[in-house]
Design a protein around this motif. Sequence first.
Motif, PDB file in Angstrom:
ATOM      1  N   LEU A   1       0.825  -1.205   0.000  1.00 15.03           N
ATOM      2  CA  LEU A   1       0.000   0.000   0.000  1.00 15.03           C
ATOM      3  C   LEU A   1       0.858   1.253   0.000  1.00 15.03           C
ATOM      4  N   VAL A   2       1.954   1.213   0.749  1.00 16.43           N
ATOM      5  CA  VAL A   2       2.878   2.352   0.756  1.00 16.43           C
ATOM      6  C   VAL A   2       3.437   2.575  -0.640  1.00 16.43           C
ATOM      7  N   ALA A   3       3.862   1.484  -1.282  1.00 24.12           N
ATOM      8  CA  ALA A   3       4.441   1.599  -2.624  1.00 24.12           C
ATOM      9  C   ALA A   3       3.436   2.154  -3.617  1.00 24.12           C
ATOM     10  N   LEU A   4       2.190   1.688  -3.540  1.00 23.56           N
ATOM     11  CA  LEU A   4       1.175   2.130  -4.482  1.00 23.56           C
ATOM     12  C   LEU A   4       0.771   3.578  -4.242  1.00 23.56           C
ATOM     13  N   ALA A   5       1.005   4.067  -3.027  1.00 19.00           N
ATOM     14  CA  ALA A   5       0.638   5.435  -2.697  1.00 19.00           C
ATOM     15  C   ALA A   5       1.694   6.448  -3.099  1.00 19.00           C
ATOM     16  N   LEU A   6       2.836   5.983  -3.566  1.00 18.27           N
ATOM     17  CA  LEU A   6       3.906   6.894  -3.955  1.00 18.27           C
ATOM     18  C   LEU A   6       3.448   7.785  -5.105  1.00 18.27           C
ATOM     19  N   PRO A   7       3.861   9.051  -5.092  1.00 17.51           N
ATOM     20  CA  PRO A   7       3.432   9.944  -6.171  1.00 17.51           C
ATOM     21  C   PRO A   7       3.959   9.494  -7.512  1.00 17.51           C
TER      22      PRO A   7
ATOM     23  N   ALA B   1      18.814  -2.188  -4.750  1.00 17.45           N
ATOM     24  CA  ALA B   1      19.014  -0.998  -3.918  1.00 17.45           C
ATOM     25  C   ALA B   1      18.114   0.138  -4.383  1.00 17.45           C
ATOM     26  N   ASP B   2      17.969   0.292  -5.700  1.00 14.82           N
ATOM     27  CA  ASP B   2      17.109   1.354  -6.229  1.00 14.82           C
ATOM     28  C   ASP B   2      15.655   1.139  -5.858  1.00 14.82           C
ATOM     29  N   ILE B   3      15.191  -0.089  -5.942  1.00 15.01           N
ATOM     30  CA  ILE B   3      13.805  -0.382  -5.575  1.00 15.01           C
ATOM     31  C   ILE B   3      13.580  -0.106  -4.102  1.00 15.01           C
ATOM     32  N   ARG B   4      14.527  -0.507  -3.262  1.00 18.12           N
ATOM     33  CA  ARG B   4      14.389  -0.288  -1.819  1.00 18.12           C
ATOM     34  C   ARG B   4      14.472   1.191  -1.459  1.00 18.12           C
ATOM     35  N   ALA B   5      15.267   1.952  -2.214  1.00 13.89           N
ATOM     36  CA  ALA B   5      15.416   3.384  -1.956  1.00 13.89           C
ATOM     37  C   ALA B   5      14.360   4.212  -2.686  1.00 13.89           C
ATOM     38  N   LEU B   6      13.448   3.545  -3.391  1.00 11.34           N
ATOM     39  CA  LEU B   6      12.373   4.179  -4.152  1.00 11.34           C
ATOM     40  C   LEU B   6      12.908   5.034  -5.300  1.00 11.34           C
ATOM     41  N   ASN B   7      14.072   4.655  -5.818  1.00 11.67           N
ATOM     42  CA  ASN B   7      14.601   5.281  -7.030  1.00 11.67           C
ATOM     43  C   ASN B   7      14.062   4.595  -8.280  1.00 11.67           C
ATOM     44  N   ARG B   8      13.470   3.419  -8.100  1.00 12.58           N
ATOM     45  CA  ARG B   8      12.798   2.716  -9.181  1.00 12.58           C
ATOM     46  C   ARG B   8      11.465   2.213  -8.661  1.00 12.58           C
TER      47      ARG B   8
ATOM     48  N   LYS C   1      10.921   4.839 -21.939  1.00 12.47           N
ATOM     49  CA  LYS C   1      10.615   5.918 -22.873  1.00 12.47           C
ATOM     50  C   LYS C   1       9.682   6.942 -22.242  1.00 12.47           C
ATOM     51  N   GLU C   2       8.733   6.462 -21.438  1.00  6.89           N
ATOM     52  CA  GLU C   2       7.746   7.347 -20.815  1.00  6.89           C
ATOM     53  C   GLU C   2       8.239   7.983 -19.523  1.00  6.89           C
ATOM     54  N   GLY C   3       9.387   7.537 -19.020  1.00  8.66           N
ATOM     55  CA  GLY C   3       9.895   8.063 -17.763  1.00  8.66           C
ATOM     56  C   GLY C   3       9.374   7.346 -16.534  1.00  8.66           C
ATOM     57  N   LYS C   4       8.641   6.249 -16.747  1.00  9.06           N
ATOM     58  CA  LYS C   4       8.098   5.512 -15.606  1.00  9.06           C
ATOM     59  C   LYS C   4       9.189   4.759 -14.863  1.00  9.06           C
ATOM     60  N   ARG C   5      10.220   4.326 -15.593  1.00 14.95           N
ATOM     61  CA  ARG C   5      11.356   3.672 -14.933  1.00 14.95           C
ATOM     62  C   ARG C   5      12.438   4.732 -14.736  1.00 14.95           C
TER      63      ARG C   5
ATOM     64  N   ASP D   1      12.298  11.710 -15.907  1.00  6.96           N
ATOM     65  CA  ASP D   1      13.216  12.079 -14.835  1.00  6.96           C
ATOM     66  C   ASP D   1      14.218  10.955 -14.639  1.00  6.96           C
ATOM     67  N   THR D   2      15.464  11.192 -15.004  1.00  2.77           N
ATOM     68  CA  THR D   2      16.491  10.153 -14.868  1.00  2.77           C
ATOM     69  C   THR D   2      17.547  10.563 -13.848  1.00  2.77           C
ATOM     70  N   SER D   3      17.182  11.420 -12.915  1.00  2.00           N
ATOM     71  CA  SER D   3      18.147  11.899 -11.932  1.00  2.00           C
ATOM     72  C   SER D   3      18.625  10.779 -11.020  1.00  2.00           C
ATOM     73  N   SER D   4      17.867   9.696 -10.961  1.00  2.00           N
ATOM     74  CA  SER D   4      18.245   8.578 -10.096  1.00  2.00           C
ATOM     75  C   SER D   4      18.904   7.449 -10.871  1.00  2.00           C
ATOM     76  N   TRP D   5      19.428   7.734 -12.061  1.00  2.00           N
ATOM     77  CA  TRP D   5      19.988   6.684 -12.914  1.00  2.00           C
ATOM     78  C   TRP D   5      21.011   5.838 -12.165  1.00  2.00           C
ATOM     79  N   ASN D   6      22.036   6.465 -11.625  1.00  2.00           N
ATOM     80  CA  ASN D   6      23.047   5.690 -10.894  1.00  2.00           C
ATOM     81  C   ASN D   6      23.720   6.591  -9.872  1.00  2.00           C
ATOM     82  N   GLN D   7      22.923   7.081  -8.957  1.00  2.00           N
ATOM     83  CA  GLN D   7      23.432   8.044  -7.997  1.00  2.00           C
ATOM     84  C   GLN D   7      24.293   7.397  -6.915  1.00  2.00           C
ATOM     85  N   GLY D   8      24.230   6.082  -6.808  1.00  2.00           N
ATOM     86  CA  GLY D   8      25.073   5.396  -5.840  1.00  2.00           C
ATOM     87  C   GLY D   8      24.718   5.758  -4.408  1.00  2.00           C
ATOM     88  N   GLY D   9      25.680   5.543  -3.512  1.00  2.00           N
ATOM     89  CA  GLY D   9      25.432   5.807  -2.103  1.00  2.00           C
ATOM     90  C   GLY D   9      24.552   4.749  -1.476  1.00  2.00           C
ATOM     91  N   GLY D  10      24.274   4.899  -0.209  1.00  2.00           N
ATOM     92  CA  GLY D  10      23.361   4.023   0.496  1.00  2.00           C
ATOM     93  C   GLY D  10      23.692   2.551   0.376  1.00  2.00           C
TER      94      GLY D  10
END
Length: 236
Positions: free
Chosen positions: A10-16, A87-94, A184-188, A24-33
């Motif tokens: 439910l938390v995941a589905l509620a994400l904006p 890591a991206d899925i857990r950090a909500l980057n994907r 292509k749509e920016g969903k990923r 938006d590809t700002s989270s492509w490979n930001q690393g860290g965490g």
Amino acid sequence: MKATLLSAALVALALPALAAGTVDTSSWNQGGGEQDEALHLTPNYENGIEVYEVCSACHQLNGWGLDDGTFPQISGQHYTVIIKQLADIRALNRDNPTMYPFALPSEIGGSQAIADVAEYISKLPMNPNNGVGKGDDLELGAQLYKDNCVRCHGENGEGDNDKFYPRIHGQHYNYLVRQYQWIKEGKRRNANPDMVQQIQTFTERDTLAVLDYVSRLKPPAELVGDPDWVNPDFDW
């Protein structure tokens, strides 16, 4: 456990969600965490088996996913790519509401578990009979792949472990189509920005042709399992 999975979903589905047309590809490979943490840990293969049992509910015990593309083949994928995506899925980057609840630390463990399961998955033999497209426009697909995809994914779709470029050979056609459209749509949102820009001008014909071609690229024989291979690490 069921309550945990439900609340997480439910938390995941509620994400904006991203606005339509936004890329938006700002989270492509930001690393860290956890990505950096896992990459610097020594993986425990045996623990990876235990962690993978959670993953197998969708990706199957052999890691071959499903031909209809509901779940991708992940067996044999590059170690760094698996770590990055988890890591991206857990950090909500994907955004991946289906997988998110199962990837939580409460379900599989922390950064060490990411390293462990990535090691295990990367060593699984790959599917010899992945799903492919219609095969009716492969000449165009081959040319498009040569002109647009080789630089990152390699001549045979082998990717690059050091650069976080995934293996795409042996992947299910229907999964490739869905992910391509999301990119292509920016969903990923964690897609490589170079790829996002590159595919914007592809027509529907281009898309289907090149992904059909990709789905027919075969991994090296030493990475592929027998069609009847059964994962011996689990009690079927």
